[in-house]
Motif scaffolding. Structure first.
Motif, PDB file in Angstrom:
ATOM      1  N   PRO A  79       0.846  -1.195   0.000  1.00 29.61           N
ATOM      2  CA  PRO A  79       0.000   0.000   0.000  1.00 29.61           C
ATOM      3  C   PRO A  79       0.883   1.249   0.000  1.00 29.61           C
ATOM      4  CG  PRO A  79      -0.052  -1.075   2.155  1.00 29.61           C
ATOM      5  CD  PRO A  79       0.747  -1.954   1.240  1.00 29.61           C
ATOM      6  N   LEU A  80       0.450   2.275  -0.710  1.00 30.31           N
ATOM      7  CA  LEU A  80       1.221   3.514  -0.808  1.00 30.31           C
ATOM      8  C   LEU A  80       0.527   4.632  -0.039  1.00 30.31           C
ATOM      9  CD1 LEU A  80       2.229   3.318  -4.580  1.00 30.31           C
ATOM     10  CD2 LEU A  80       3.656   2.814  -2.571  1.00 30.31           C
ATOM     11  N   GLU A  81       1.228   5.207   0.916  1.00 30.92           N
ATOM     12  CA  GLU A  81       0.696   6.282   1.757  1.00 30.92           C
ATOM     13  C   GLU A  81       1.062   7.646   1.174  1.00 30.92           C
ATOM     14  OE1 GLU A  81       0.851   7.789   6.404  1.00 30.92           O
ATOM     15  OE2 GLU A  81       2.255   6.256   5.742  1.00 30.92           O
ATOM     16  N   GLY A  82       0.177   8.620   1.365  1.00 32.21           N
ATOM     17  CA  GLY A  82       0.452   9.989   0.954  1.00 32.21           C
ATOM     18  C   GLY A  82       0.381  10.221  -0.539  1.00 32.21           C
ATOM     19  N   ILE A  83      -0.265   9.333  -1.270  1.00 31.00           N
ATOM     20  CA  ILE A  83      -0.397   9.473  -2.721  1.00 31.00           C
ATOM     21  C   ILE A  83      -1.592  10.361  -3.026  1.00 31.00           C
ATOM     22  CG2 ILE A  83      -0.885   8.233  -4.876  1.00 31.00           C
ATOM     23  CD1 ILE A  83       1.939   7.713  -3.817  1.00 31.00           C
ATOM     24  N   ARG A  84      -1.364  11.365  -3.864  1.00 29.11           N
ATOM     25  CA  ARG A  84      -2.409  12.322  -4.242  1.00 29.11           C
ATOM     26  C   ARG A  84      -3.206  11.758  -5.406  1.00 29.11           C
ATOM     27  NH1 ARG A  84      -2.778  15.992  -8.042  1.00 29.11           N
ATOM     28  NH2 ARG A  84      -3.997  17.856  -7.673  1.00 29.11           N
ATOM     29  N   ILE A  85      -4.526  11.601  -5.201  1.00 26.12           N
ATOM     30  CA  ILE A  85      -5.433  11.132  -6.250  1.00 26.12           C
ATOM     31  C   ILE A  85      -6.397  12.262  -6.564  1.00 26.12           C
ATOM     32  CG2 ILE A  85      -7.260   9.487  -6.850  1.00 26.12           C
ATOM     33  CD1 ILE A  85      -4.472   8.199  -6.681  1.00 26.12           C
ATOM     34  N   GLN A  86      -6.416  12.680  -7.819  1.00 25.25           N
ATOM     35  CA  GLN A  86      -7.342  13.721  -8.266  1.00 25.25           C
ATOM     36  C   GLN A  86      -8.634  13.072  -8.758  1.00 25.25           C
ATOM     37  OE1 GLN A  86      -7.772  17.243 -11.574  1.00 25.25           O
ATOM     38  NE2 GLN A  86      -5.724  16.617 -11.037  1.00 25.25           N
ATOM     39  N   ILE A  87      -9.764  13.692  -8.415  1.00 29.15           N
ATOM     40  CA  ILE A  87     -11.084  13.158  -8.762  1.00 29.15           C
ATOM     41  C   ILE A  87     -11.921  14.275  -9.373  1.00 29.15           C
ATOM     42  CG2 ILE A  87     -13.200  12.144  -7.796  1.00 29.15           C
ATOM     43  CD1 ILE A  87     -11.356  10.967  -5.559  1.00 29.15           C
ATOM     44  N   TRP A  88     -12.681  13.944 -10.437  1.00 28.63           N
ATOM     45  CA  TRP A  88     -13.619  14.893 -11.026  1.00 28.63           C
ATOM     46  C   TRP A  88     -14.707  14.121 -11.749  1.00 28.63           C
ATOM     47  CZ3 TRP A  88      -8.958  13.658 -13.050  1.00 28.63           C
ATOM     48  CH2 TRP A  88      -8.859  13.393 -14.411  1.00 28.63           C
ATOM     49  N   ALA A  89     -15.848  14.783 -11.953  1.00 25.87           N
ATOM     50  CA  ALA A  89     -16.981  14.126 -12.612  1.00 25.87           C
ATOM     51  C   ALA A  89     -18.039  15.142 -12.984  1.00 25.87           C
ATOM     52  CB  ALA A  89     -17.590  13.062 -11.694  1.00 25.87           C
ATOM     53  N   HIS A  90     -18.973  14.716 -13.817  1.00 30.50           N
ATOM     54  CA  HIS A  90     -20.189  15.472 -14.124  1.00 30.50           C
ATOM     55  C   HIS A  90     -21.156  15.124 -12.994  1.00 30.50           C
ATOM     56  CE1 HIS A  90     -22.958  17.540 -16.844  1.00 30.50           C
ATOM     57  NE2 HIS A  90     -23.854  16.632 -16.516  1.00 30.50           N
ATOM     58  N   THR A  91     -21.582  16.122 -12.250  1.00 32.36           N
ATOM     59  CA  THR A  91     -22.403  15.875 -11.061  1.00 32.36           C
ATOM     60  C   THR A  91     -23.660  16.745 -11.065  1.00 32.36           C
ATOM     61  OG1 THR A  91     -21.452  17.603  -9.645  1.00 32.36           O
ATOM     62  CG2 THR A  91     -20.265  15.500  -9.752  1.00 32.36           C
ATOM     63  N   THR A  92     -24.468  16.559 -10.036  1.00 31.41           N
ATOM     64  CA  THR A  92     -25.673  17.383  -9.885  1.00 31.41           C
ATOM     65  C   THR A  92     -25.324  18.845  -9.645  1.00 31.41           C
ATOM     66  OG1 THR A  92     -25.705  16.837  -7.529  1.00 31.41           O
ATOM     67  CG2 THR A  92     -27.107  15.502  -8.999  1.00 31.41           C
ATOM     68  N   GLU A  93     -24.063  19.143  -9.340  1.00 32.90           N
ATOM     69  CA  GLU A  93     -23.650  20.526  -9.059  1.00 32.90           C
ATOM     70  C   GLU A  93     -22.752  21.140 -10.124  1.00 32.90           C
ATOM     71  OE1 GLU A  93     -22.081  20.869  -5.091  1.00 32.90           O
ATOM     72  OE2 GLU A  93     -23.720  19.676  -4.275  1.00 32.90           O
ATOM     73  N   GLY A  94     -22.351  20.378 -11.123  1.00 32.38           N
ATOM     74  CA  GLY A  94     -21.494  20.964 -12.142  1.00 32.38           C
ATOM     75  C   GLY A  94     -20.969  19.953 -13.142  1.00 32.38           C
ATOM     76  N   HIS A  95     -20.496  20.473 -14.252  1.00 36.71           N
ATOM     77  CA  HIS A  95     -19.947  19.656 -15.334  1.00 36.71           C
ATOM     78  C   HIS A  95     -18.510  19.273 -14.991  1.00 36.71           C
ATOM     79  CE1 HIS A  95     -18.625  18.491 -19.366  1.00 36.71           C
ATOM     80  NE2 HIS A  95     -19.914  18.341 -19.641  1.00 36.71           N
ATOM     81  N   GLU A  96     -18.019  18.201 -15.566  1.00 33.98           N
ATOM     82  CA  GLU A  96     -16.659  17.753 -15.272  1.00 33.98           C
ATOM     83  C   GLU A  96     -15.591  18.720 -15.762  1.00 33.98           C
ATOM     84  OE1 GLU A  96     -15.537  14.565 -18.718  1.00 33.98           O
ATOM     85  OE2 GLU A  96     -17.037  13.906 -17.272  1.00 33.98           O
ATOM     86  N   ARG A  97     -15.920  19.673 -16.593  1.00 36.57           N
ATOM     87  CA  ARG A  97     -14.931  20.665 -17.033  1.00 36.57           C
ATOM     88  C   ARG A  97     -14.848  21.848 -16.065  1.00 36.57           C
ATOM     89  NH1 ARG A  97     -18.770  21.009 -21.207  1.00 36.57           N
ATOM     90  NH2 ARG A  97     -20.234  22.669 -20.786  1.00 36.57           N
ATOM     91  N   ASP A  98     -15.811  21.953 -15.127  1.00 34.54           N
ATOM     92  CA  ASP A  98     -15.825  23.057 -14.152  1.00 34.54           C
ATOM     93  C   ASP A  98     -14.798  22.832 -13.053  1.00 34.54           C
ATOM     94  OD1 ASP A  98     -18.028  23.991 -15.582  1.00 34.54           O
ATOM     95  OD2 ASP A  98     -19.476  23.112 -14.175  1.00 34.54           O
ATOM     96  N   ALA A  99     -14.069  23.880 -12.696  1.00 30.99           N
ATOM     97  CA  ALA A  99     -13.066  23.785 -11.629  1.00 30.99           C
ATOM     98  C   ALA A  99     -13.700  23.298 -10.328  1.00 30.99           C
ATOM     99  CB  ALA A  99     -12.388  25.130 -11.418  1.00 30.99           C
ATOM    100  N   ARG A 100     -14.928  23.699 -10.039  1.00 29.75           N
ATOM    101  CA  ARG A 100     -15.580  23.302  -8.780  1.00 29.75           C
ATOM    102  C   ARG A 100     -15.917  21.804  -8.732  1.00 29.75           C
ATOM    103  NH1 ARG A 100     -20.011  26.037 -11.434  1.00 29.75           N
ATOM    104  NH2 ARG A 100     -21.716  24.567 -11.821  1.00 29.75           N
ATOM    105  N   SER A 101     -15.818  21.113  -9.863  1.00 33.54           N
ATOM    106  CA  SER A 101     -16.088  19.675  -9.917  1.00 33.54           C
ATOM    107  C   SER A 101     -14.820  18.839  -9.762  1.00 33.54           C
ATOM    108  CB  SER A 101     -16.773  19.318 -11.243  1.00 33.54           C
ATOM    109  OG  SER A 101     -18.028  19.946 -11.318  1.00 33.54           O
ATOM    110  N   HIS A 102     -13.687  19.489  -9.472  1.00 35.41           N
ATOM    111  CA  HIS A 102     -12.395  18.822  -9.332  1.00 35.41           C
ATOM    112  C   HIS A 102     -11.878  18.961  -7.911  1.00 35.41           C
ATOM    113  CE1 HIS A 102     -11.233  18.383 -13.713  1.00 35.41           C
ATOM    114  NE2 HIS A 102     -12.351  19.091 -13.770  1.00 35.41           N
ATOM    115  N   GLY A 103     -11.204  17.943  -7.444  1.00 41.22           N
ATOM    116  CA  GLY A 103     -10.540  17.998  -6.149  1.00 41.22           C
ATOM    117  C   GLY A 103      -9.602  16.813  -6.035  1.00 41.22           C
TER     118      GLY A 103
END
Length: 164
Positions: A79-103
């Motif tokens: 298992p790898l600790e401290g690995i940064r995984i970015q997640i984004w999607a088209h959601t009920t609050e925004g499109h996957e191209r919107d910055a607010r849909s990424h984290g």
């Protein structure tokens, strides 16, 4: 004369008892890889609407949907600790191209990650998420898993990373 069970009954009974694994059968006759656990390959469409450097966040939007998974090292599966995984999607609050849909989120000592986000909804006919490992110590991987049902409230995606 003793009753000889029908082949179908044997296969069904054996599978129910965990004795027969038809989908895994080729693995039983294939030699084990010397390198151990194979790395995850990038999925087609996984990098769509990718935004380099999305910030690590506690939650994306108002939440209600969980994206989770594990990150392990290719070869030994550690298992790898401290690995940064970015997640984004088209959601009920925004499109996957919107910055607010990424984290992004970080893995724990057990290699697991989990991030709450708004409900994923269909885009281009499929409800799907996007996940990326892109931090440099390992080869970049983009995933695009599809929900089993549009009403699902969670999605799991696992990474096996190859050192860069």
């Amino acid at each position: 004369m003793p009753h000889k069970p029908a082949r179908r009954r044997f296969l069904t009974g054996g599978a129910a008892a965990g004795l027969i694994l038809p989908l895994a059968a080729p693995a039983l006759i294939t030699p084990a890889r010397a390198a151990g656990l194979a790395p995850t390959t990038t999925m087609r469409g996984g990098a769509n609407n990718y935004r380099p450097g999305a910030p690590v966040v506690e939650r994306i939007g108002n939440g209600g949907f969980w994206m989770s998974g594990t990150v392990r090292r290719a070869g030994d599966g550690a298992p790898l600790e401290g690995i940064r995984i970015q997640i984004w999607a088209h959601t009920t609050e925004g499109h996957e191209r919107d910055a607010r849909s990424h984290g992004a989120t970080l893995t724990g000592a057990d290699g697991q990650f989990r991030l709450e986000m708004p409900q994923i909804i269909p885009a281009f006919g499929q409800a799907h998420g996007h996940l990326a490992y892109d931090s440099g110590a390992y080869e970049t991987v983009f995933l695009r898993p599809v929900l089993g049902r549009t009403a699902d409230t969670s999605l799991t995606a696992d990474f096996v990373l190859q050192p860069a």
